[in-house]
Write a protein that holds these residues in place. Sequence first.
Motif, PDB file in Angstrom:
ATOM      1  N   SER A   1      19.545  27.321  48.911  1.00 50.16           N
ATOM      2  CA  SER A   1      20.400  27.642  50.049  1.00 50.16           C
ATOM      3  C   SER A   1      21.615  26.729  50.189  1.00 50.16           C
ATOM      4  O   SER A   1      21.496  25.503  50.329  1.00 50.16           O
TER       5      SER A   1
ATOM      6  N   ARG B   1      21.625  25.505  53.925  1.00 53.28           N
ATOM      7  CA  ARG B   1      20.758  24.331  54.148  1.00 53.28           C
ATOM      8  C   ARG B   1      21.445  23.051  53.690  1.00 53.28           C
ATOM      9  O   ARG B   1      21.367  22.014  54.361  1.00 53.28           O
ATOM     10  N   LYS B   2      22.131  23.109  52.565  1.00 53.71           N
ATOM     11  CA  LYS B   2      22.822  21.919  52.055  1.00 53.71           C
ATOM     12  C   LYS B   2      24.000  21.541  52.947  1.00 53.71           C
ATOM     13  O   LYS B   2      24.231  20.356  53.210  1.00 53.71           O
TER      14      LYS B   2
ATOM     15  N   VAL C   1      20.125  19.441  55.645  1.00 55.44           N
ATOM     16  CA  VAL C   1      18.698  19.496  55.975  1.00 55.44           C
ATOM     17  C   VAL C   1      17.897  19.234  54.705  1.00 55.44           C
ATOM     18  O   VAL C   1      18.114  19.897  53.680  1.00 55.44           O
TER      19      VAL C   1
ATOM     20  N   PHE D   1      14.676  19.203  52.118  1.00 58.09           N
ATOM     21  CA  PHE D   1      13.763  20.283  51.717  1.00 58.09           C
ATOM     22  C   PHE D   1      12.636  19.693  50.863  1.00 58.09           C
ATOM     23  O   PHE D   1      12.496  20.019  49.685  1.00 58.09           O
TER      24      PHE D   1
ATOM     25  N   ALA E   1      11.528  23.032  54.797  1.00 58.54           N
ATOM     26  CA  ALA E   1      12.701  22.367  55.372  1.00 58.54           C
ATOM     27  C   ALA E   1      12.296  21.556  56.594  1.00 58.54           C
ATOM     28  O   ALA E   1      11.472  21.999  57.404  1.00 58.54           O
TER      29      ALA E   1
ATOM     30  N   TRP F   1      14.693  23.694  61.048  1.00 55.04           N
ATOM     31  CA  TRP F   1      15.031  25.107  60.919  1.00 55.04           C
ATOM     32  C   TRP F   1      16.137  25.508  61.885  1.00 55.04           C
ATOM     33  O   TRP F   1      16.618  26.632  61.857  1.00 55.04           O
TER      34      TRP F   1
ATOM     35  N   LEU G   1      17.711  28.465  59.773  1.00 53.91           N
ATOM     36  CA  LEU G   1      17.268  28.783  58.419  1.00 53.91           C
ATOM     37  C   LEU G   1      16.086  29.738  58.489  1.00 53.91           C
ATOM     38  O   LEU G   1      15.258  29.652  59.406  1.00 53.91           O
TER      39      LEU G   1
ATOM     40  N   ALA H   1      15.084  29.935  52.260  1.00 52.25           N
ATOM     41  CA  ALA H   1      15.934  28.800  52.614  1.00 52.25           C
ATOM     42  C   ALA H   1      15.183  27.794  53.472  1.00 52.25           C
ATOM     43  O   ALA H   1      15.535  26.609  53.505  1.00 52.25           O
ATOM     44  N   ALA H   2      14.145  28.248  54.161  1.00 54.49           N
ATOM     45  CA  ALA H   2      13.371  27.377  55.050  1.00 54.49           C
ATOM     46  C   ALA H   2      12.033  26.961  54.464  1.00 54.49           C
ATOM     47  O   ALA H   2      11.493  25.916  54.818  1.00 54.49           O
TER      48      ALA H   2
ATOM     49  N   GLN I   1      11.830  27.312  65.600  1.00 55.66           N
ATOM     50  CA  GLN I   1      11.335  26.276  64.688  1.00 55.66           C
ATOM     51  C   GLN I   1       9.930  25.842  65.064  1.00 55.66           C
ATOM     52  O   GLN I   1       9.065  25.678  64.194  1.00 55.66           O
TER      53      GLN I   1
ATOM     54  N   ARG J   1       7.907  27.178  61.890  1.00 53.38           N
ATOM     55  CA  ARG J   1       7.692  26.056  60.975  1.00 53.38           C
ATOM     56  C   ARG J   1       6.252  25.567  61.063  1.00 53.38           C
ATOM     57  O   ARG J   1       5.635  25.227  60.052  1.00 53.38           O
TER      58      ARG J   1
END
Length: 547
Positions: free
Chosen positions: A164, A167-168, A172, A174, A274, A277, A284, A288-289, A331, A335
């Motif tokens: 992702s 995400r970068k 965040v 990972f 991640a 989120w 995310l 990606a998460a 999240q 998550r």
Amino acid sequence: MEPVIVVGAGPAGLTLALALAAQGVPSVLLDEGPGKDEPRPARTVVLREDTADLVMRLGCATPDRAALTWSGWRSLRRHQLVREVPLGEGAESGSLPAPVHLPQHALTRGLRAAVAAHELVRLVPLSRVDTLEQDASGVTVHTRGTDATWWRGSYLVGCDGARSVVRKLLEVRFPGRTAVERHAVAALRVELPWSGEAVLHRQPPWRSGGTEVTARPLPGGVWRLDWLLPPRGELVTPEALIARTRETLAGWCGETPPYELLDTGVYTVHHRLALRWRVKRAFLAGDAAHLLGALGTQGVDEGLRDAENLAWKLAQAWHHGASELLLDSYQAERRTAVAARLRAADQSLPILRGGGGLRSLVAGGARGHDALLSDAHLGCGPLGAPPSYTHSPLAPQHAQAHVAVGTPPGAPVTDVRATAPDGTSVRLRARLEHGRFLVVLVAPGTGVWDRRHWMTAGVMPRLADAVRALPVESELLVTESYPGATAHTVLLIRPDGHLVASFSGVRPADLLAAAEAARGGPPGATSPDDDPPPRTSARSDRAATVN
């Protein structure tokens, strides 16, 4: 208000855009690719009953037309049948619900067709995000490609896969584990002894069988075969995979039957999660998460659950404003649920894949291990059961009027048949598509009454008034029965199908308090863990607002 920007047009991103559109929220779907998906019969997805229902009610007909639901599940160990599980329509048939198994490209095509038919979703191919900035009222991104441009949105969701970019850009982390499992895969058209049944064969007695091979049927007489490979070292050449295929088919059929090899591959399972989120107005979802997939856990299925959970919360924020607690709850719920799934898989891996000491500590021996692994594939137990948001920040405080039913608070409700106020007979899940809360009265006998009588009789007028007074858009339904519920039990259900609370009788004050809690309090309420206010972007004045 600006649309929601969704980055990534895989199953999670497409589903999220459709779920938002169903609730009247426009979105821009930025697709890095050209908008086409290469057919790969060996790359398949398994959808649980509720996620298959989700994509179908959003307009994707693929699971209904192209998918195959398994009629049963067999677990074999060496030469012996260890477990046989009939699969059907769920509770009403007295059996476990059958998962839906289909090629991922078929699911994606169906979702793309539904997106193309929806005026509230704008799909933009060949658009790779390279800049992301946030301010107090929205998100600005820049895409490069044939038509490089700036985009402006109210919120942004990164559904752009394991690598992702979103995400970068959000910085965040990972963390997780690399190469948890490796599998060789083949898709082939062949006739096997178990028509419509999926098979898990552990310790097969032939030389190249390895420690585990799985056969799962697909539409059109196609099967997907997975061989568990050693964690490292074994190079799978095309010749070796063909030899493995022929020997496996001969082991099951007595001799190698005629077959057509359609696709092959080797895939490696990673487990990653991640750390965050949500970062202000950016979220995310999907790969990606999180990354998961060992022991039968299903990454695409979890990504669709992300989309369903987030869509109604963003829709609430887009239409009415939302508390920080409501947005943070995405999240907190998702998550936590995925982390529990990963933790269960990581704890089970040394038991199911290792040898010696630890295996002997688990009750039930080999049969218990096979059942644990089967449950993961069938959507049961810690590895496969649908998530329950028991400790959600949206859970209401316990009240004296709360009663227990067959569904614990926070868990997905049973898809019983109900009656709408207009007299229409519906399934509960079918009424979730518009993002409303559902209030369901359990009233035995209403199925044989004339609607003109039961709408104005007993507790119905008082309950209807209580529903109209709720702070969220809600629909009132009546059902003959619900597992574990007595007459005049009232259920409050979230737009993603999870139970908020159940009450003994009509309790307007308690129902109102539960609905207020489930929406995270009034719009604008802050969360204890809020970030400091973001700085205004210097480039936001150059962003193009998308209509």
